[in-house]
Every structure is written in C-alpha cells, then in structure tokens.
Design an enzyme around this catalytic site. Structure first.
Site, PDB file in Angstrom:
ATOM      1  N   ASN A   9      -7.162   5.188  -7.433  1.00 43.24           N
ATOM      2  CA  ASN A   9      -7.634   5.915  -6.441  1.00 43.24           C
ATOM      3  C   ASN A   9      -6.779   6.475  -5.703  1.00 43.24           C
ATOM      4  OD1 ASN A   9      -9.088   7.012  -4.186  1.00 43.24           O
ATOM      5  ND2 ASN A   9      -9.880   5.199  -3.327  1.00 43.24           N
ATOM      6  N   TRP A  10      -6.422   7.657  -5.873  1.00 46.01           N
ATOM      7  CA  TRP A  10      -5.391   8.531  -5.090  1.00 46.01           C
ATOM      8  C   TRP A  10      -5.680   8.988  -3.634  1.00 46.01           C
ATOM      9  CZ3 TRP A  10      -2.892  12.194  -9.690  1.00 46.01           C
ATOM     10  CH2 TRP A  10      -2.349  11.378 -10.383  1.00 46.01           C
ATOM     11  N   LYS A  11      -6.672   8.596  -3.561  1.00 42.71           N
ATOM     12  CA  LYS A  11      -7.338   9.094  -2.068  1.00 42.71           C
ATOM     13  C   LYS A  11      -6.660  10.481  -1.957  1.00 42.71           C
ATOM     14  CE  LYS A  11      -6.824   4.153  -0.797  1.00 42.71           C
ATOM     15  NZ  LYS A  11      -7.307   3.243   0.331  1.00 42.71           N
ATOM     16  N   HIS A  98     -17.231   4.363  -1.340  1.00 40.24           N
ATOM     17  CA  HIS A  98     -15.936   3.867  -1.054  1.00 40.24           C
ATOM     18  C   HIS A  98     -16.151   3.493   0.518  1.00 40.24           C
ATOM     19  CE1 HIS A  98     -11.796   3.222   0.180  1.00 40.24           C
ATOM     20  NE2 HIS A  98     -11.695   3.219  -1.338  1.00 40.24           N
ATOM     21  N   GLU A 100     -14.169   3.886   2.896  1.00 38.08           N
ATOM     22  CA  GLU A 100     -13.298   4.759   3.733  1.00 38.08           C
ATOM     23  C   GLU A 100     -14.487   6.030   4.000  1.00 38.08           C
ATOM     24  OE1 GLU A 100      -9.912   5.487   1.769  1.00 38.08           O
ATOM     25  OE2 GLU A 100      -9.084   3.730   2.431  1.00 38.08           O
ATOM     26  N   GLU A 170     -14.668  -4.273  -2.969  1.00 38.14           N
ATOM     27  CA  GLU A 170     -13.477  -4.005  -2.161  1.00 38.14           C
ATOM     28  C   GLU A 170     -13.734  -4.393  -0.814  1.00 38.14           C
ATOM     29  OE1 GLU A 170     -11.330  -0.662  -4.269  1.00 38.14           O
ATOM     30  OE2 GLU A 170     -12.468   0.404  -2.747  1.00 38.14           O
ATOM     31  N   GLY A 176      -5.750  -1.342   2.060  1.00 34.01           N
ATOM     32  CA  GLY A 176      -4.644  -0.730   2.560  1.00 34.01           C
ATOM     33  C   GLY A 176      -3.999  -1.700   3.556  1.00 34.01           C
ATOM     34  N   SER A 215      -5.539  -4.151  -1.872  1.00 42.53           N
ATOM     35  CA  SER A 215      -4.260  -4.532  -1.804  1.00 42.53           C
ATOM     36  C   SER A 215      -3.701  -5.245  -3.020  1.00 42.53           C
ATOM     37  CB  SER A 215      -3.937  -5.422  -0.834  1.00 42.53           C
ATOM     38  OG  SER A 215      -3.978  -4.649   0.637  1.00 42.53           O
ATOM     39  N   GLY A 236      -5.477   1.496  -4.846  1.00 41.25           N
ATOM     40  CA  GLY A 236      -5.349   2.770  -3.984  1.00 41.25           C
ATOM     41  C   GLY A 236      -3.517   2.923  -3.834  1.00 41.25           C
ATOM     42  N   GLY A 237      -3.200   2.364  -2.904  1.00 42.96           N
ATOM     43  CA  GLY A 237      -1.869   2.492  -2.630  1.00 42.96           C
ATOM     44  C   GLY A 237      -0.755   2.310  -3.793  1.00 42.96           C
TER      45      GLY A 237
HETATM   46  C1  PEP Z   1      -8.987   1.603  -2.550  1.00 41.03           C
HETATM   47  O1  PEP Z   1      -8.483   2.816  -1.884  1.00 41.03           O
HETATM   48  O2  PEP Z   1      -9.891   1.673  -3.295  1.00 41.03           O
HETATM   49  C2  PEP Z   1      -7.987   0.603  -2.392  1.00 41.03           C
HETATM   50  C3  PEP Z   1      -8.309  -0.562  -3.126  1.00 41.03           C
HETATM   51  O3  PEP Z   1      -6.842   0.729  -1.804  1.00 41.03           O
HETATM   52  P1  PEP Z   1      -5.623  -0.361  -1.616  1.00 41.03           P
HETATM   53  O4  PEP Z   1      -5.070  -0.728  -3.015  1.00 41.03           O
HETATM   54  O5  PEP Z   1      -4.408   0.416  -1.171  1.00 41.03           O
HETATM   55  O6  PEP Z   1      -5.821  -1.344  -0.664  1.00 41.03           O
END
Ligand code: PEP
Length: 258
Positions: A9-11, A98, A100, A170, A176, A215, A236-237
């Site tokens: 997920n490149w957000k 998601h 966010e 999640e 994050g 994470s 994500g990150g």
């Molecule tokens: C996400 O945005 O779906 C996610 C899992 O982010 P991160 O890996 O950065 O926690």
C-alpha cells in the site's frame, strides 16, 4: 504448498516518475526471487501513479491495485473514481475500508459495504481492511469490533463473490507505528475472522485469504507469516523501499516452498 499474497500500500506517496522508479526496483526484486505461483505480489500506488506503475509491470506476474474507489460505475460524483475505471486502468485489486479512510474520511462499514459491492460488480477484488483501535483492544472489544466490521462490511456479499475476496487484519495501533502485533495476537484475530466468516459462508471461511498489516518489516515477517491463519501481508511503509518489500516477499517465497 502454502500460498501467500504480498501487497504494498503506497498510500499518498509517489509521483508518476517516482512510481515508475519504485515499480522497476520492485520488479527487479521479483525477477531475482522468481516467486512460485502460490505467491502473489500486488502493488497499490495512488490513482495518479497507476498508469506509470502499470507500464512497468505490464506482462509480469505483479498485479496492480488501487487504494479506494466509489461504489457507482459512473455519475456526477466530482473527485471520485469508479471501480470500472480502475479495472480499465489495469487494476485487479482495490483496498477498501483502510483505517486511514475510516479515520480521516469518515468511511463507515455501511459505505464500505457499498464500495465492496461496486468493486465486485465491476470485476475488482476487494482487499477489505478491518482492525481495532488501541482503546478498543485495551477494553477487550477487539473481536466484537472485528465481527461488526465483517458482518456489516460484507452484508449481502454472495458466496460466489466471497471466493474472490481478501481480508486484511490491520490493528489500527500497529499501522505506521513500528509496533506490530505479536504473532499470537495476529493468529488469534485471524482465526476468529475465519470463524466469523464460516458462520456466513460455511466452509469458505477456511479458505478465505487473510493478510496481516501493521508495521510488517523483513525482521518480523517470518514469525507472523508462519502463523497458520496468516496468508500474507498488506505492507505500508516497508513497501516504499524495494529492498524491504523484496525482503518480505523473499520470506513468503521461502515459506511457500517449505
Ligand atoms: C497500511 O497502511 O496498510 C500499513 C499496514 O502500514 P504500515 O505497514 O506502514 O504499518
């Protein structure tokens, strides 16, 4: 052989030029690893970078996904993007629900349910995100929250459509923050998700693919991916660097053939 989905997920990161560079670097990792067919790789750039990323991965086994969509397939919805537009832009997947979007855009289970129906109607596979906040976990409400998200979010989804669906657990407190769920925390919720889905879709609950997200990094991927009810990760990150995304993909490749 176990099967895994590794989705990035490149957000709200990457311009088209940056997306092409990142997609090329991920493609290099993919070619180096030669994942078995039971391991699927998905990248989900922002809308404006879909085309650039698609150009790079065209003809490869890396799939394209989006991070959101509207539920209608066209209409006067300024600023929105329809599922069929994503499909026509090369997407096979779409992340929906998601945290966010729930947190910053006020998306509810009922709205996400409409989006899931819209995505399925137009041939996209939803990656439906569920997860509890820290307060909800501290109040022992995790499984109740997940149940409501699943029951309301997947309302009236047929067994046939469910065959396609991917769920992502999640925990909001893990996204994050650098603080991932422990393998046993993840396993507990993943197995509860299967049990809840089995109430609606009977034996399909055992087959639904459930990704862990929050994470994930190369250092914790193996211990989480070896859990029996974890079928991969939504990242994500760590998906914004080809090396870390590739290292997580390498863990899945290794476990798949064990
Ligand atoms: C996400 O945005 O779906 C996610 C899992 O982010 P991160 O890996 O950065 O926690």
């Amino acid at each position: 052989m176990r099967s895994y989905i590794i989705a990035g997920n490149w957000k709200m990161y990457t311009t088209p030029v940056e997306a092409a560079t990142l997609a090329s670097a991920i493609l290099e990792q993919h070619e180096r690893l030669q994942p078995p067919h039971s391991v699927k790789t998905i990248i989900c750039p922002p809308y404006t970078s879909l085309y650039a990323a698609r150009e790079v991965i065209a003809g490869t086994r890396i799939c394209l996904g989006a991070q959101n969509c509207h539920y209608e397939n066209k209409g006067a919805f300024t600023g929105e993007v329809a599922p069929m537009m994503l499909k026509a832009s090369g997407c096979s997947y779409v992340i929906l629900g998601h945290s966010e979007r729930r947190q910053y855009c006020g998306e509810t289970n009922a709205l996400v349910n409409k989006k899931i129906h819209g995505a399925l109607r137009d041939g996209l596979i939803p990656i439906y995100c569920v997860g509890e906040t820290l307060i909800e976990r501290q109040n022992n409400q995790t499984l109740d929250i997940i149940r409501v998200q699943l029951v309301d979010g997947l309302k009236d989804v047929s067994l046939h459509s469910a065959e396609q669906l991917v769920i992502a657990y999640e925990p909001v407190w893990a996204i994050g923050t650098g603080l991932a769920a422990t393998p046993s925390q993840a396993q507990e919720v993943h197995s509860a998700i299967r049990a809840i889905l089995s109430e609606v879709w009977k034996e399909y609950g055992a087959r639904v693919r459930i990704l862990y997200g929050g994470s994930l990094k190369p250092e914790n991927a193996e211990e989480i991916f070896t859990m029996p009810d974890v079928d991969g990760g939504l990242i994500g990150g760590a998906s914004l660097q080809a090396e870390s995304f590739g290292a997580i993909l390498a863990v899945a490749c290794h476990l798949a053939v064990q």
